[in-house]
Design a protein around this motif. Structure first.
Motif, PDB file in Angstrom:
ATOM      1  N   SER A  69       1.912  -5.276   7.229  1.00  0.00           N
ATOM      2  CA  SER A  69       0.628  -5.547   7.147  1.00  0.00           C
ATOM      3  C   SER A  69       0.073  -5.610   5.574  1.00  0.00           C
ATOM      4  O   SER A  69      -0.971  -5.695   5.367  1.00  0.00           O
ATOM      5  N   GLY A  70       1.147  -5.334   4.769  1.00  0.00           N
ATOM      6  CA  GLY A  70       0.895  -5.641   3.309  1.00  0.00           C
ATOM      7  C   GLY A  70       0.888  -4.337   2.291  1.00  0.00           C
ATOM      8  O   GLY A  70       0.597  -4.458   1.435  1.00  0.00           O
ATOM      9  N   LYS A  71       1.286  -3.308   3.102  1.00  0.00           N
ATOM     10  CA  LYS A  71       1.384  -2.054   2.186  1.00  0.00           C
ATOM     11  C   LYS A  71       2.335  -2.054   1.027  1.00  0.00           C
ATOM     12  O   LYS A  71       1.864  -1.362   0.001  1.00  0.00           O
ATOM     13  N   SER A  72       3.554  -2.212   1.151  1.00  0.00           N
ATOM     14  CA  SER A  72       4.557  -2.425   0.144  1.00  0.00           C
ATOM     15  C   SER A  72       3.959  -3.503  -1.165  1.00  0.00           C
ATOM     16  O   SER A  72       4.161  -3.276  -2.264  1.00  0.00           O
ATOM     17  N   THR A  73       3.461  -4.575  -0.421  1.00  0.00           N
ATOM     18  CA  THR A  73       2.889  -5.619  -1.417  1.00  0.00           C
ATOM     19  C   THR A  73       1.802  -4.929  -2.106  1.00  0.00           C
ATOM     20  O   THR A  73       1.773  -5.298  -3.643  1.00  0.00           O
ATOM     21  N   VAL A  74       0.913  -4.192  -1.694  1.00  0.00           N
ATOM     22  CA  VAL A  74      -0.182  -3.598  -2.552  1.00  0.00           C
ATOM     23  C   VAL A  74       0.771  -2.398  -3.526  1.00  0.00           C
ATOM     24  O   VAL A  74       0.132  -2.569  -4.744  1.00  0.00           O
ATOM     25  N   GLY A  75       1.711  -1.827  -3.261  1.00  0.00           N
ATOM     26  CA  GLY A  75       2.417  -0.976  -4.149  1.00  0.00           C
ATOM     27  C   GLY A  75       2.628  -1.831  -5.288  1.00  0.00           C
ATOM     28  O   GLY A  75       2.780  -1.313  -6.528  1.00  0.00           O
ATOM     29  N   ARG A  76       3.619  -2.620  -4.907  1.00  0.00           N
ATOM     30  CA  ARG A  76       4.271  -3.941  -5.888  1.00  0.00           C
ATOM     31  C   ARG A  76       3.206  -4.354  -6.763  1.00  0.00           C
ATOM     32  O   ARG A  76       3.520  -4.599  -8.216  1.00  0.00           O
ATOM     33  N   ALA A  77       1.906  -4.828  -6.355  1.00  0.00           N
ATOM     34  CA  ALA A  77       0.810  -5.470  -7.119  1.00  0.00           C
ATOM     35  C   ALA A  77       0.628  -4.432  -8.221  1.00  0.00           C
ATOM     36  O   ALA A  77       0.215  -4.605  -9.268  1.00  0.00           O
TER      37      ALA A  77
END
Ligand SMILES: Nc1ncnc2c1ncn2[C@@H]1O[C@H](COP(=O)(O)OP(=O)(O)OP(=O)(O)O)[C@@H](O)[C@H]1O
Ligand SMILES: Nc1ncnc2c1ncn2[C@@H]1O[C@H](COP(=O)(O)OP(=O)(O)OP(=O)(O)O)[C@@H](O)[C@H]1O
Ligand SMILES: [Mg+2]
Ligand SMILES: [Mg+2]
Lengths: 245, 282
Positions: free
Chosen positions: B45-53
């Motif tokens: 759902s994009g959780k890690s992507t938010v963290g990396r952003a």
């Protein structure tokens, strides 16, 4: 179906062995749980069974017969493993399609493209994921690819090392239901490592509790559910699980 | 509220792949103060992507857009690489979801942690001081035999030990904002509670802001102050953590229903029927 007798693993000469004489036997078509402290040797037991730790002590038996020192094709067509660390077990520069087809090729099985797509769908992934590389997937998607890769060869025994630790509970429920259905329909046998006692209670008929390289208690799942545990460490694990359950 | 530690508005991330664009994050917004903010949600759902952003650690294939993406007052979208290098590790730390993979395979875990101490903490610049601090922090994350473990390479530590090494190396930098991506999923419950107590202590004593990504609903409910629920690249629900049981979004309700329980087995476990409408903004 699968058993280990007095398994011993040492990584260095000094100090206590990582696995210091572990024995258990798993009935065909059942699930046996392995739980215990982080670093107590659970993954090492699974890796030894899969033949990844040469020179271990003790024996690994399938249907009562010792497996060959160098695990061969007949072994891997019956026994597959899902590693705790899916990233490390996938090839970084191969597409998912290539990695799912690889065990089929190694074991000389049918490699039709439909089979790869079906394996992905079974673990709740869109077939289009087969064209991606591992780094293009989320953690839980990678974990499901690792499960798909083990299931694709239709093994009889699965060694599952924390197979749902990276999944949200709804996808976890789907994967656990899939494993249960395969056990019911095809008689699969599972050895399941998990830190989640609820998952163990749901999946297993028996379980062993490990601490520092040894099994301290083996019990029926009914005993766990009814809090009839004897070893203090098992009691501690159960209490800690209930503390935030 | 004073200036938040993290401010995110309308964050969108798309990945270019051979098969086209993957819209991983589709308009996420939240503020983080000196608190424990949980993020739970569907796999992918994009959780890690938010963290990396927030760390500006996404690969080149990612297109990142946002009305605002700020960490400790720094605009992550426009900051120079130099600035980002300075705040990464020291001001903001990321405990990655795949710890063993994110560690350097050819350096012992002890040296990797010591290096962070030397780089970000002047008081530990000396070799001996860094080494002592390393052993002490390994002990704080409940590693049984810090001396032995410090001398191991990443492939020689267990899953849960790798996770704790990762936690230790990020804490070593002394960050003000900590993003923890599934930091305790490989830990047994006893050790897990102890590591959480350590994080809790840091939030309380040092005023850290913590983003805690987790699949463990019980844990988030007990440990966090607030929780965001993500589905298909969006935040579909935001709640006080203690109210998680009263969530109203059908996805969150479905999650709560599909948890197994130690003492009350159910076979099969309830699963979700995902409604395409959940993908659209409410
Ligand atoms: N290749 C290796 N070389 C040296 N030591 C190793 C190696 N592999 C494992 N060990 C050690 O063996 C012990 C058991 O590790 P193992 O991975 O089996 O634990 P585990 O029970 O799976 O833990 P976790 O729940 O954290 O995954 C650990 O102390 C680890 O450091
Ligand atoms: N480099 C990439 N290229 C293409 N797609 C990507 C890439 N990285 C992530 N994705 C996709 O973006 C989506 C979000 O991924 P992300 O890792 O943020 O999910 P997540 O919420 O952390 O999931 P999980 O709980 O499974 O770890 C997923 O569908 C994933 O497949
Ligand atoms: Mg392990
Ligand atoms: Mg993730």
């Amino acid at each position: 179906m699968i058993a280990v007798e007095d398994l011993v693993v040492r990584f260095d000469r000094r100090g206590a062995p990582a696995v210091g004489g572990v024995s258990f036997a798993i009935a065909p078509g059942s699930t046996f749980g392995l739980v215990g402290e982080s670093g107590c040797g659970k993954s090492t037991v699974l890796r030894a069974i899969a033949g990844l730790i040469p020179g271990h002590g003790g024996r690994v038996l399938i249907d009562g017969k010792p497996v060959p020192e160098r695990r061969d094709k007949p072994f891997f067509s019956r026994v597959q493993m899902v590693f705790q660390d899916p990233y490390g077990s996938l090839h970084p520069r191969q597409t998912i399609a290539a990695q799912l087809a690889e065990p089929l090729r190694n074991l000389g099985l049918d490699r039709s493209p439909g089979r790869v797509a079906d394996a992905l769908v079974a673990v709740g992934l869109d077939p289009a994921f087969q064209w991606r590389f591992p780094h293009e997937l989320s953690g839980g998607q990678r974990q499901r690819v690792a499960i798909a890769r083990a299931l694709i060869v239709e093994p009889q025994v699965l060694l599952l090392d924390e197979p749902t630790s990276a999944l949200d509970v709804s996808v976890q429920a789907e994967i656990l239901n899939l494993l249960t259905a395969l056990r019911r329909e095809r008689g699969l046998t599972y050895l399941l490592v998990s830190h989640d006692l609820a998952v163990v209670s749901h999946m297993c008929s028996r379980l062993a509790v490990m601490q520092r390289g040894h099994i301290v208690e083996e019990l029926e799942v009914e005993a766990l559910r009814a809090r009839r545990v004897t070893h203090p460490y098992t009691a501690e694990l159960l209490a800690a699980s209930e503390a935030y359950g | 509220m004073a200036q938040p530690l993290v401010a995110v508005r309308e964050l969108r991330v798309g990945f270019r792949t051979k098969a086209g664009i993957v819209d991983a994050v589709r308009g996420v917004g939240f503020d983080l103060g000196r608190e424990k903010l949980g993020i739970v949600g569907e796999s992918g759902s994009g959780k890690s992507t938010v963290g990396r952003a927030l760390m500006r650690l996404l690969p080149r294939s990612a297109a990142v857009r946002a009305e605002r993406l700020a960490v400790c007052g720094t605009d992550v979208l426009t900051a120079s690489d130099r600035t980002m290098r300075d705040i990464r590790g020291g001001r903001i730390g990321l405990i990655m979801q795949d710890p063993k993979y994110s560690l350097n395979p050819v350096v012992t875990v002890g040296e990797q942690i010591a290096e962070v101490f030397r780089l970000h903490r002047p008081e530990y610049a000396g070799k001996r001081a860094a080494r002592e601090a390393t052993l002490s922090i390994l002990e704080q994350v409940k590693i049984r035999d810090p001396e032995r473990v410090a001398s191991l390479y990443p492939h020689q530590v267990s899953g849960g030990m790798g996770q704790r090494v990762m936690i230790a190396s990020v804490l070593a930098g002394g960050p003000d904002v900590l993003i923890a991506d599934e930091p305790t999923s490989a830990l047994d419950v006893t050790v897990r509670l102890e590591v959480l107590a350590l994080l809790d202590e840091l939030v309380a004593s040092r005023g850290l802001g913590l983003i805690f990504i987790s699949h463990d609903l019980n844990l988030v409910r007990k440990f966090c102050d607030r929780v965001l629920i993500m589905y298909a690249g969006r935040v579909v629900e935001a709640l006080a953590a203690r109210d998680l049981g009263n969530a109203t979004h059908p996805y969150t309700r479905g999650l709560l229903a599909s948890m197994p329980h130690i003492h009350e087995p159910r076979d099969p476990l309830p699963t979700l029927v995902r409604d395409p409408a959940w993908r659209e903004p409410a």
